[in-house]
Design an enzyme around this catalytic site. Structure first.
Site, short mmCIF file in Angstrom:
data_model
loop_
_atom_site.label_atom_id
_atom_site.label_comp_id
_atom_site.label_asym_id
_atom_site.label_seq_id
_atom_site.Cartn_x
_atom_site.Cartn_y
_atom_site.Cartn_z
N GLU A 37 0.71 -1.21 0.08
CA GLU A 37 -0.01 0.12 0.10
C GLU A 37 0.93 1.32 -0.04
OE1 GLU A 37 -3.09 -0.25 -1.30
OE2 GLU A 37 -3.54 -1.56 0.36
N HIS A 38 0.45 2.29 -0.62
CA HIS A 38 1.27 3.44 -0.86
C HIS A 38 2.71 3.35 -1.65
CE1 HIS A 38 -1.83 6.17 0.55
NE2 HIS A 38 -2.14 5.03 1.29
N THR A 39 2.77 2.20 -1.95
CA THR A 39 4.24 1.80 -2.56
C THR A 39 4.23 2.41 -4.07
OG1 THR A 39 3.40 -0.58 -2.89
CG2 THR A 39 5.11 0.00 -1.09
N GLY A 49 -16.47 4.60 -2.51
CA GLY A 49 -15.91 5.07 -1.24
C GLY A 49 -15.19 4.19 -0.37
N ALA A 50 -15.57 2.72 -0.74
CA ALA A 50 -14.95 1.52 -0.10
C ALA A 50 -13.65 1.35 -0.12
CB ALA A 50 -16.11 0.38 -0.19
N LEU A 93 -12.49 0.32 -3.08
CA LEU A 93 -12.48 -0.80 -4.06
C LEU A 93 -12.03 -0.26 -5.64
CD1 LEU A 93 -15.14 -2.81 -2.66
CD2 LEU A 93 -12.67 -3.34 -2.30
N SER A 140 -13.29 4.55 -9.00
CA SER A 140 -12.93 5.61 -10.00
C SER A 140 -12.34 5.02 -11.28
CB SER A 140 -12.54 6.76 -9.51
OG SER A 140 -11.32 6.55 -8.61
N ASP A 165 -4.46 1.14 -9.09
CA ASP A 165 -5.87 0.63 -9.35
C ASP A 165 -6.07 0.55 -10.79
OD1 ASP A 165 -5.52 1.55 -6.63
OD2 ASP A 165 -6.84 3.30 -6.92
N TYR A 188 -3.87 12.33 0.92
CA TYR A 188 -3.44 11.35 0.03
C TYR A 188 -2.05 12.06 -0.52
CZ TYR A 188 -2.49 7.80 -3.66
OH TYR A 188 -2.18 6.92 -4.77
C1 GLA Z 1 -5.13 4.73 -3.72
C2 GLA Z 1 -4.55 4.98 -5.17
C3 GLA Z 1 -3.40 3.89 -5.56
C4 GLA Z 1 -2.42 3.68 -4.32
C5 GLA Z 1 -3.29 3.31 -3.17
C6 GLA Z 1 -2.50 3.08 -1.71
O1 GLA Z 1 -5.91 3.62 -4.10
O2 GLA Z 1 -5.34 5.17 -6.20
O3 GLA Z 1 -2.54 4.54 -6.71
O4 GLA Z 1 -1.59 4.66 -4.14
O5 GLA Z 1 -4.34 4.38 -2.89
O6 GLA Z 1 -1.88 1.97 -2.03
#
Ligand code: GLA
Length: 378
Positions: A29-31, A118-119, A121, A124, A169, A219
């Site tokens: 996550e956030h990588t 907004g979950a 998943l 968008s 995503d 974010y």
């Molecule tokens: C959101 C962003 C992704 C990713 C995640 C965190 O979903 O759209 O690019 O950074 O947060 O892992």
């Protein structure tokens, strides 16, 4: 008579149906915007659109699920951006296709979906990928590979929706494959499909129903922290940064930036550990890393919230193998790796205890890994 004519008209001059999926992420996550690894997959919840070229150089679109202000009409030049946020995703996709030398000649469309909003998943990304796929198919003879469609979606977020997201995503939404996760190296864009073998276990999402909204959220601030630290180290991204590097510059960066980078550097290794463990069928290690990620997202990266920490604690208390907040954070779901024989009991407890504390039940979704963006054949 009218109905007959309408039905015949639609039969002889039909649009084409497209779909693209929401996603889960097992770990990482956030990588993505740090040039690291992610491990997502597309799920069986998607956005679907019926699309038909209209030759008008304009887009006319209905958002079936949105209760008000659900019709938008716009041209395809930069100054034609629609007012509605939902329509900007579609406008952005068209603009990004045009900027890359692609064609968009105008179309009519209606869309709906079952990716919960907004979950966490990626509803968008599903919307962007669905329309990117449609426009590529209808006007561009599919000249853009799906990996480029993912980038088109990502640029849409950056340039038209105000979120400086990574590629995860949109990549998962476009490239997802039934029963598989994708290990993606977000720097080289190399990827590999991993069959999801969870003998004796299930993946379950517990949706806190705390609204998750990345637009104007912290974010982008998290991303800026990481970029500042990378710059201080003379690196493009934190991909090559080590804990030793971070200690070396500790005195020169803020305590907050230190914490953010500390999480990202640890998370990089956790993704690789989980990929290896999954291949070996070592789901205990997968679960352990998930808990570590939650801890880091909550304490170091600070993108959790009370409700998600509560769900994580509950999972631990009931002996769930792994659990963590999933996606960008600030609300949304936890993803849980649960032994088959604990599954029903855990869900029952999570629902009851969460309701006792917060007044509403969380929603539960089983994870079914599915194909990414595609044309829906009749
Ligand atoms: C959101 C962003 C992704 C990713 C995640 C965190 O979903 O759209 O690019 O950074 O947060 O892992």
């Amino acid at each position: 008579m009218e109905n007959k004519i309408k039905a015949e008209f639609n039969k002889h001059f039909p649009g084409t149906m497209y779909a693209s999926a929401g996603r889960i992420n097992l770990i990482g996550e956030h990588t993505d915007y740090n040039g690291g690894f992610v491990f997502p997959g597309a799920i069986d919840k998607c956005i679907m659109a019926e699309v038909k070229p209209n030759g008008l150089g304009r887009v006319r679109v209905y958002a079936i699920d949105i209760p008000e202000d659900n019709y938008a009409e716009f041209g395809l030049n930069e100054e034609d951006a629609p007012a509605q946020q939902w329509a900007r995703y579609i406008f952005g996709v068209c603009r990004e296709v045009i900027k890359r030398g692609g064609k968009v000649e105008g179309f009519d469309a209606a869309f709906a979906g079952n990716v919960p909003l907004g979950a966490g998943l990626s509803s968008s990304a599903a919307l962007e990928s669905c329309f990117a796929f449609a426009v590529n198919d209808l006007f561009n003879e599919n000249k853009f590979p799906k990996t480029e469609l993912a980038k088109i979606g990502q640029s849409t977020e950056h340039n038209y929706c105000g979120v400086n997201c990574g590629i995860m995503d949109q990549f998962a939404s476009c490239m997802g494959k039934k029963d598989h996760l994708i290990r993606l190296d977000c720097r080289s864009m190399e990827y590999e499909y991993y069959p999801m073998k969870l003998d004796g276990y299930k993946l379950v999402l517990v949706d806190s129903r705390v609204k998750h909204e990345l637009v104007d959220s912290p974010y982008n601030k998290r991303r800026e922290s990481c970029e500042r630290v990378a710059k201080k180290l003379g690196l493009d991204t934190l991909r090559d940064a080590t804990f030793e590097d971070l200690e070396r510059i500790k005195g020169e960066i803020s305590a907050e930036d230190y914490q953010r980078a500390h999480f990202v550097i640890g998370e990089k290794q956790r993704v690789l550990d989980v990929c290896d463990a999954l291949v070996k069928g070592d789901l205990e290690t997968v679960g352990e890393r998930m808990y570590q990620t939650h801890e880091g997202l909550s304490k170091e990266y600070e993108v959790s919230c009370e409700e998600l920490d509560f769900l994580n604690d509950l999972a631990k208390e009931y002996g769930v193998t792994g659990s963590r907040i999933m996606g960008g954070g600030f609300g949304g779901c936890t993803i849980n790796l649960v032994k088959d024989d604990l599954h029903d009991k855990f869900i029952e407890k999570a629902k009851a205890e969460f309701k006792k504390k917060y007044g509403h039940e969380p929603k539960i979704y089983d994870v079914v890994l599915s194909d990414g963006a595609h044309k829906v054949e009749e």
